[in-house]
Write an enzyme that holds these catalytic residues in place. Structure first.
Site, short mmCIF file in Angstrom:
data_model
loop_
_atom_site.label_atom_id
_atom_site.label_comp_id
_atom_site.label_asym_id
_atom_site.label_seq_id
_atom_site.Cartn_x
_atom_site.Cartn_y
_atom_site.Cartn_z
N ASP A 160 -40.01 -7.84 25.59
CA ASP A 160 -40.40 -6.60 25.84
C ASP A 160 -39.23 -5.55 25.93
O ASP A 160 -38.91 -4.63 26.67
CB ASP A 160 -41.07 -6.10 27.06
CG ASP A 160 -42.56 -6.79 26.88
OD1 ASP A 160 -42.76 -7.55 25.94
OD2 ASP A 160 -43.32 -6.53 28.04
N LYS A 212 -48.80 -8.19 22.67
CA LYS A 212 -49.56 -8.54 23.89
C LYS A 212 -50.11 -6.80 24.63
O LYS A 212 -49.36 -6.00 24.27
CB LYS A 212 -49.03 -9.33 25.10
CG LYS A 212 -47.52 -8.65 25.49
CD LYS A 212 -46.93 -9.45 26.39
CE LYS A 212 -45.65 -8.85 26.93
NZ LYS A 212 -45.76 -7.63 27.74
N CYS A 238 -43.10 -8.46 33.40
CA CYS A 238 -43.38 -9.44 32.26
C CYS A 238 -42.61 -10.66 32.19
O CYS A 238 -42.97 -11.60 31.66
CB CYS A 238 -43.38 -8.37 30.95
SG CYS A 238 -44.66 -7.29 30.96
#
Ligand code: VGL
Ligand code: ZN
Length: 210
Positions: A11, A109, A154
């Site tokens: 990310d 995701k 994450c």
């Protein structure tokens, strides 16, 4: 690094960098570290947080709720975030300085409106799979090295699930930055230690292979 080692870059997107909708302090500082690691890893995979505008993790989709408040969804507690990484938006793009060209796979995701997904492996219901574990196994990877944002969300859940899936997991500490919501970084580091996730520094990896 060996051919069964894979760098997973979590990310590194504009919304998690300074100026973004859910800015992680010093989030952009990971970019140069991760780019330098590209030199020593033959295999790199990216994850991309990728939410529809009506996503249930957004406080804006819960009338009366405020950001960073915890709500109870069907699968349990869920932090309500500001709108971020909306599919197709500039905030969802990878940081422009990130070297993505040689990366072999992008795992998106959090694209189901009803379920958030911190982990690159399983969504927050801890049941819905992204398919990543199967991909990594089929490719023959054994050691996963994690970098990116955010250490305490994450990256943490990806590391824990990577262990559950039987991989050896390394967290490259200086290639990550944390949100640190109410002490969540310390809790994350403790959870990772207990799950036998190894903490390493980028310098050790870079010197090993040069
Ligand atoms: C993340 C909160 C919400 C992360 C993603 O990448 O750590 N955190 N969505
Ligand atoms: Zn998100």
């Amino acid at each position: 690094m060996n051919s069964d080692d894979c760098l997973i870059i979590i990310d590194v997107q504009n919304d998690f960098c300074p100026g973004g909708a859910l800015a992680v302090p010093e989030g952009d500082a990971v970019v140069t570290v991760i780019n330098s690691l590209a030199r020593v890893f033959s295999h790199r995979i990216l994850t991309q947080d990728w939410h529809p505008a009506d996503h249930r993790s957004f406080a804006s989709n819960h009338p009366g709720a405020s950001v960073m408040q915890t709500a109870v969804l069907d699968y349990g507690p869920q932090v309500l975030w500001p709108d971020h990484c909306v599919q197709g938006s500039a905030g969802a793009e990878f940081h422009s300085g990130l070297e993505t060209q040689g990366c072999e796979m992008i795992v998106r995701k959090g694209f189901r409106s009803e379920i958030d997904s911190y982990s690159a492996f399983y969504e927050n219901d801890q049941h819905t799979s992204t398919g990543l574990a199967g991909c990594l196994r089929e490719r023959g990877f054994q050691k996963l090295y994690l970098a990116g944002l955010a250490t305490d969300f994450c990256v943490l859940y990806s590391a824990l699930d990577g262990r559950k899936e039987g991989f050896e997991v390394y967290l490259i500490e200086d290639a990550c930055r944390a949100i640190d919501l109410d002490g969540s970084l310390a809790v994350a580091l403790d959870q990772m230690k207990r799950a036998d996730i190894h903490l390493v520094q980028s310098a050790a990896l870079l010197s090993r292979s040069s």
